[in-house]
Design a protein around this motif. Structure first.
Motif, mmCIF file in Angstrom:
data_model
loop_
_atom_site.group_PDB
_atom_site.id
_atom_site.type_symbol
_atom_site.label_atom_id
_atom_site.label_comp_id
_atom_site.label_asym_id
_atom_site.label_seq_id
_atom_site.Cartn_x
_atom_site.Cartn_y
_atom_site.Cartn_z
ATOM 1 N N MET A 1 132.373 74.435 37.376
ATOM 2 C CA MET A 1 131.747 73.506 37.916
ATOM 3 C C MET A 1 130.194 74.100 38.507
ATOM 4 N N ASN A 2 129.252 73.118 38.244
ATOM 5 C CA ASN A 2 127.923 73.649 38.460
ATOM 6 C C ASN A 2 127.703 73.267 39.849
ATOM 7 N N VAL A 3 127.447 74.349 40.685
ATOM 8 C CA VAL A 3 127.269 73.789 42.143
ATOM 9 C C VAL A 3 125.632 74.643 42.185
ATOM 10 N N GLN A 4 125.181 73.848 42.781
ATOM 11 C CA GLN A 4 123.718 74.144 43.316
ATOM 12 C C GLN A 4 123.659 74.130 44.907
ATOM 13 N N ILE A 5 122.967 75.165 45.319
ATOM 14 C CA ILE A 5 122.653 75.179 46.879
ATOM 15 C C ILE A 5 121.019 75.016 47.095
ATOM 16 N N LEU A 6 120.543 73.854 47.742
ATOM 17 C CA LEU A 6 119.399 73.642 47.885
ATOM 18 C C LEU A 6 118.581 74.116 48.853
ATOM 19 N N LEU A 7 117.755 75.067 48.646
ATOM 20 C CA LEU A 7 117.017 75.882 49.902
ATOM 21 C C LEU A 7 115.445 75.141 50.071
ATOM 22 N N PHE A 8 115.212 75.072 51.077
ATOM 23 C CA PHE A 8 113.731 74.827 51.639
ATOM 24 C C PHE A 8 113.271 75.702 52.731
ATOM 25 N N GLU A 9 111.994 75.562 53.131
ATOM 26 C CA GLU A 9 111.452 76.383 54.164
ATOM 27 C C GLU A 9 112.141 76.161 55.337
ATOM 28 N N GLY A 10 112.664 77.031 56.082
ATOM 29 C CA GLY A 10 113.327 76.678 57.500
ATOM 30 C C GLY A 10 114.861 76.445 57.268
ATOM 31 N N PHE A 11 115.594 76.468 56.280
ATOM 32 C CA PHE A 11 116.947 76.340 56.039
ATOM 33 C C PHE A 11 117.847 77.310 57.061
ATOM 34 N N ASP A 12 118.866 76.813 57.404
ATOM 35 C CA ASP A 12 119.674 77.647 58.180
ATOM 36 C C ASP A 12 120.290 78.935 57.366
ATOM 37 N N GLU A 13 120.151 79.895 57.325
ATOM 38 C CA GLU A 13 120.638 81.197 56.615
ATOM 39 C C GLU A 13 122.213 80.903 56.319
ATOM 40 N N LEU A 14 122.997 80.846 57.334
ATOM 41 C CA LEU A 14 124.327 80.895 57.273
ATOM 42 C C LEU A 14 124.972 79.693 56.580
ATOM 43 N N ASP A 15 124.339 78.404 56.815
ATOM 44 C CA ASP A 15 124.571 77.437 56.116
ATOM 45 C C ASP A 15 124.670 77.197 54.565
ATOM 46 N N ALA A 16 123.661 78.168 53.899
ATOM 47 C CA ALA A 16 123.611 78.312 52.432
ATOM 48 C C ALA A 16 124.317 79.750 52.129
ATOM 49 N N ILE A 17 124.363 80.673 52.919
ATOM 50 C CA ILE A 17 124.901 81.906 52.254
ATOM 51 C C ILE A 17 126.319 81.778 52.627
ATOM 52 N N GLY A 18 126.802 81.327 53.561
ATOM 53 C CA GLY A 18 128.459 81.018 53.711
ATOM 54 C C GLY A 18 129.182 80.781 52.429
ATOM 55 N N PRO A 19 128.793 79.324 52.126
ATOM 56 C CA PRO A 19 129.421 78.715 51.001
ATOM 57 C C PRO A 19 129.013 79.469 49.762
ATOM 58 N N LEU A 167 133.954 74.359 54.594
ATOM 59 C CA LEU A 167 133.665 73.318 53.520
ATOM 60 C C LEU A 167 133.831 74.086 52.167
ATOM 61 N N ALA A 168 133.489 75.386 52.112
ATOM 62 C CA ALA A 168 133.695 76.180 50.643
ATOM 63 C C ALA A 168 134.933 76.079 50.401
ATOM 64 N N LEU A 169 135.820 76.752 51.345
ATOM 65 C CA LEU A 169 137.278 76.746 51.295
ATOM 66 C C LEU A 169 137.892 75.526 50.784
ATOM 67 N N TRP A 170 137.554 74.423 51.559
ATOM 68 C CA TRP A 170 138.062 73.017 51.293
ATOM 69 C C TRP A 170 137.456 72.494 49.629
ATOM 70 N N LEU A 171 136.492 72.861 49.203
ATOM 71 C CA LEU A 171 136.021 72.693 47.993
ATOM 72 C C LEU A 171 137.063 73.563 46.865
ATOM 73 N N ILE A 172 137.232 74.582 47.173
ATOM 74 C CA ILE A 172 138.031 75.645 46.354
ATOM 75 C C ILE A 172 139.467 74.921 46.312
ATOM 76 N N GLU A 173 139.980 74.607 47.569
ATOM 77 C CA GLU A 173 141.324 73.781 47.475
ATOM 78 C C GLU A 173 141.291 72.492 46.693
ATOM 79 N N ARG A 174 140.429 71.696 46.717
ATOM 80 C CA ARG A 174 140.270 70.522 46.099
ATOM 81 C C ARG A 174 139.980 70.569 44.598
ATOM 82 N N PHE A 175 139.237 71.630 44.255
ATOM 83 C CA PHE A 175 139.216 71.534 42.801
ATOM 84 C C PHE A 175 139.711 72.446 42.114
ATOM 85 N N VAL A 176 140.140 73.554 42.960
ATOM 86 C CA VAL A 176 141.207 74.537 42.108
ATOM 87 C C VAL A 176 142.554 74.832 42.490
#
Length: 200
Positions: A1-19, A167-176
């Motif tokens: 699956m093609n997963v993109q995490i969209l970053l922008f100035e001022g994004f919350d680091e853990l919101d992106a790095i965690g998933p 959320l990321a663990l749920w994506l794994i459960e749902r799709f894998v």
């Protein structure tokens, strides 16, 4: 699956790095997530707390991801950068709306869900949101559910900063599958929190 995490100035680091890490680790357990950090055209972006991240590539309207993960950041601080500023500029909400219409699943972490709402795609759906922004989320016409993760088919939201991991663990459960999700959870030495509300 093609997963993109969209970053922008001022994004919350853990919101992106965690998933990002959770989904990358899933590939060690039989998944096939092609996970990339993307931006609107900046080779590097700086998170809300100062972490500088080099993008893998620029977001491209011709390359619609299977899943677009949208972090929050700065919404509740009402600062000069972050998700609220991006919502006001309308560029990211417009892209989110286009990707959604093309069939991408949109997943928001914390106040990343506010960018989904600003895109107009959350109206009439169920969602969850950081407790400080619940009322604002409801003002966009969606019903806020008090679950850790809310999966409303092609719109998925996670409540607060650390819930991006759930959320990321749920994506794994749902799709894998649940076995892969449990393997990743064990490798991370992490125990999932809260509940997942899912529309049947």
């Amino acid at each position: 699956m093609n997963v993109q995490i969209l970053l922008f100035e001022g994004f919350d680091e853990l919101d992106a790095i965690g998933p990002f890490e959770v989904l990358k680790r899933a590939n060690e357990c039989g998944a096939n997530f092609q996970v990339k950090m993307v931006t609107l055209g900046l080779p590097r972006v700086i998170g809300y707390y100062g972490l500088e991240v080099k993008a893998d590539e620029y977001i491209n309207e011709e390359n619609y991801p299977d899943i677009l993960i949208v972090p929050g950041g700065g919404w509740n601080h009402r600062g000069g950068k972050g998700a609220r500023k991006e919502a006001e500029s309308e560029t990211i909400p417009s892209l989110i709306g286009k990707f959604y219409k093309e069939g991408s699943i949109i997943a928001g972490v914390c106040t990343g869900g506010m960018l989904m709402a600003a895109a107009g795609i959350a109206k009439g759906h169920k969602a969850t949101m950081h407790h400080l922004a619940e009322k604002e989320m409801e003002s966009y016409g969606c019903e806020v559910v008090g679950a850790r993760v809310v999966d409303d088919h092609d719109l998925i939201t996670a409540r607060g900063v650390t819930s991006g991991i759930d959320l990321a663990l749920w994506l794994i459960e749902r799709f894998v599958g649940s076995e892969a999700a449990c393997q990743v959870e064990k490798r991370l030495e992490y125990e999932r929190r809260g509940t997942v509300w899912r529309r049947r």
